[in-house]
Design an enzyme around this catalytic site. Structure first.
Site, PDB file in Angstrom:
ATOM      1  N   GLY A  14       0.873  -1.150   0.033  1.00  0.00           N
ATOM      2  CA  GLY A  14      -0.101  -0.014   0.045  1.00  0.00           C
ATOM      3  C   GLY A  14       0.876   1.151  -0.053  1.00  0.00           C
ATOM      4  N   ALA A  26      17.115   8.596  -0.635  1.00  0.00           N
ATOM      5  CA  ALA A  26      17.882   7.449  -1.091  1.00  0.00           C
ATOM      6  C   ALA A  26      18.569   7.611  -2.260  1.00  0.00           C
ATOM      7  CB  ALA A  26      17.020   6.164  -1.199  1.00  0.00           C
ATOM      8  N   ARG A  75       0.815  -5.152  -5.621  1.00  0.00           N
ATOM      9  CA  ARG A  75       1.048  -6.691  -4.707  1.00  0.00           C
ATOM     10  C   ARG A  75       1.319  -7.634  -5.583  1.00  0.00           C
ATOM     11  NH1 ARG A  75      -0.636  -4.831   0.057  1.00  0.00           N
ATOM     12  NH2 ARG A  75      -2.113  -3.177   0.293  1.00  0.00           N
ATOM     13  N   ASP A 106       4.778  -4.632   6.063  1.00  0.00           N
ATOM     14  CA  ASP A 106       5.077  -5.834   6.509  1.00  0.00           C
ATOM     15  C   ASP A 106       5.196  -6.874   5.394  1.00  0.00           C
ATOM     16  OD1 ASP A 106       5.051  -7.609   9.098  1.00  0.00           O
ATOM     17  OD2 ASP A 106       3.887  -8.796   7.915  1.00  0.00           O
ATOM     18  N   THR A 129       3.808   2.854   5.794  1.00  0.00           N
ATOM     19  CA  THR A 129       2.458   2.658   6.017  1.00  0.00           C
ATOM     20  C   THR A 129       1.678   3.559   6.735  1.00  0.00           C
ATOM     21  OG1 THR A 129       0.981   0.953   6.859  1.00  0.00           O
ATOM     22  CG2 THR A 129       3.263   0.981   7.741  1.00  0.00           C
ATOM     23  N   ASP A 131      -0.472   2.752   8.729  1.00  0.00           N
ATOM     24  CA  ASP A 131      -1.226   2.136   9.934  1.00  0.00           C
ATOM     25  C   ASP A 131      -0.170   2.160  11.234  1.00  0.00           C
ATOM     26  OD1 ASP A 131      -3.518   1.332   8.579  1.00  0.00           O
ATOM     27  OD2 ASP A 131      -2.734  -0.632   7.901  1.00  0.00           O
ATOM     28  N   ASP A 133       2.016   0.159  12.171  1.00  0.00           N
ATOM     29  CA  ASP A 133       1.885  -1.263  12.902  1.00  0.00           C
ATOM     30  C   ASP A 133       3.111  -2.105  12.555  1.00  0.00           C
ATOM     31  OD1 ASP A 133       1.621  -1.594  10.219  1.00  0.00           O
ATOM     32  OD2 ASP A 133      -0.047  -3.029  10.377  1.00  0.00           O
ATOM     33  N   ARG A 158     -18.074  16.985  12.460  1.00  0.00           N
ATOM     34  CA  ARG A 158     -18.706  17.440  13.880  1.00  0.00           C
ATOM     35  C   ARG A 158     -19.600  18.734  13.402  1.00  0.00           C
ATOM     36  NH1 ARG A 158     -18.755  15.529  18.930  1.00  0.00           N
ATOM     37  NH2 ARG A 158     -16.332  15.129  18.729  1.00  0.00           N
ATOM     38  N   ARG A 175      -6.688  -2.149  10.010  1.00  0.00           N
ATOM     39  CA  ARG A 175      -7.223  -3.548  10.133  1.00  0.00           C
ATOM     40  C   ARG A 175      -6.901  -4.385  11.288  1.00  0.00           C
ATOM     41  NH1 ARG A 175      -6.181  -4.754   5.146  1.00  0.00           N
ATOM     42  NH2 ARG A 175      -4.217  -5.636   5.620  1.00  0.00           N
TER      43      ARG A 175
END
Length: 327
Positions: A14, A26, A75, A106, A129, A131, A133, A158, A175
């Protein structure tokens, strides 16, 4: 490890805001050190399909402010097979690439670790990412920008919620990780936050909302991470509405807009530090590791360790703060 002369750079999985800043850092760090750089399109799929090109300093001009990734991403199921990796290595070797910088999550790290061990090619991974995570780092590239995007959306929701006495269930990405939901929920003043790491019964949620109703709140916002065990914002809203009809109930699923947009200043600096460090670590002889930040310091973690350990990213103090701020 033999001397590195050409580094291949790619993004995989992603996309996240700040990937371009990491690519830029880089590429320019490698060129500064007298190394050549090959850009690989579409991640591992591009290795298999031989989609590669020579990169110069001009190749990465005016990209630090752009979301997404100029190298594209995909992917790749074929890379999970020995045959796919063999084809990828043949193309990488033919291109003269003798080290890799992989930017992703990951799945990207897993592929890089296997590929590096099978073909003894040095690799350094950069965590990209939204997330937040991944193990081995406090922050991942794109997380800060995604948080800001969600907060801006919550603020706008709101406004309309208060105008119509509405209860909004806002679903955010996550997720397996509730980092975005927790942090954006606190910053956006949410009345409740549902996280994949925490079990929150519908009855418990209704009790929290009912408490808010007794204080005559004009609106309520519930943040739901997509991986919450109650089944996402739409299902949660339906179940709550059956038992709690004090407010008009609406659902807003933010979806992929959280991945887009110009990266924040924090993500640009983080990605630049990581891209710079990834190349320098490779040139120092470090291999098969991931770049991360701990506090204010850039660190490296062996890929095998980063992939085997599972750390709970949620800050329990923030969980408690979110509960208190909702009263």
């Amino acid at each position: 490890m033999e001397e590195i002369t050409r580094i291949g750079v790619f993004t995989s999985g992603g996309d996240s805001p700040g990937m371009n800043a990491a690519i830029r850092a880089a590429v320019r760090t490698a060129l500064y050190n007298g190394k050549k750089v090959t850009g690989i399109y579409h991640g591992y799929q591009g290795m298999i399909d031989n989609e590669m090109y020579e990169m110069s300093s001009e190749s990465v001009s005016s990209i630090i402010q752009k979301g997404g990734t100029i190298l594209k991403t995909a992917r790749c199921m074929a890379f999970k097979t020995p045959e796919g990796r063999a084809q990828a290595y043949a193309n990488v070797k033919a291109a003269g690439i003798d080290a890799l910088v992989a930017i992703g999550g990951d799945g990207t790290f897993t592929g890089a670790e296997i590929f590096s061990r099978e073909y003894d090619i040095p690799v350094m991974c950069i965590p990209g990412t939204i997330d937040n995570d991944l193990n081995g780092t406090d922050l991942t590239i794109g997380y800060d920008t995604a948080n800001n995007t969600v907060i801006e959306a919550i603020d706008k929701i709101r406004d309309t919620a208060a105008s119509h006495n509405r209860l909004f269930f806002v679903e955010v990405m996550g997720r397996d990780s509730g980092c975005i939901a927790l942090n954006a929920g606190i910053a956006g003043g949410a009345e409740a936050i549902l996280l994949p790491e925490k079990d929150t019964a519908i009855e418990e949620l209704i009790d929290m909302l009912a408490q808010g109703a007794t204080t005559h709140k004009s609106s309520m916002i519930v943040i739901v991470a997509e991986g919450d065990k109650n089944g996402g914002a739409t299902n949660v809203a339906k179940r709550v509405k059956e038992k709690f009809d004090y407010f008009d109930t609406k659902v807003s699923i933010l979806g992929h807009l959280q991945r887009g947009g110009s990266p924040s200043s924090a993500d640009r600096v983080l990605a630049t530090r990581m891209g710079y460090s990834a190349v320098n670590e490779l040139l120092r002889g470090n291999n098969r590791a991931t770049i991360g930040v701990r506090g204010s310091e850039v660190v490296t973690t062996p890929l095998e360790e980063a992939l085997s350990k599972k750390e709970l990213k949620l800050n329990e103090d923030l969980v408690e703060i979110a509960k208190i701020m909702a009263i």
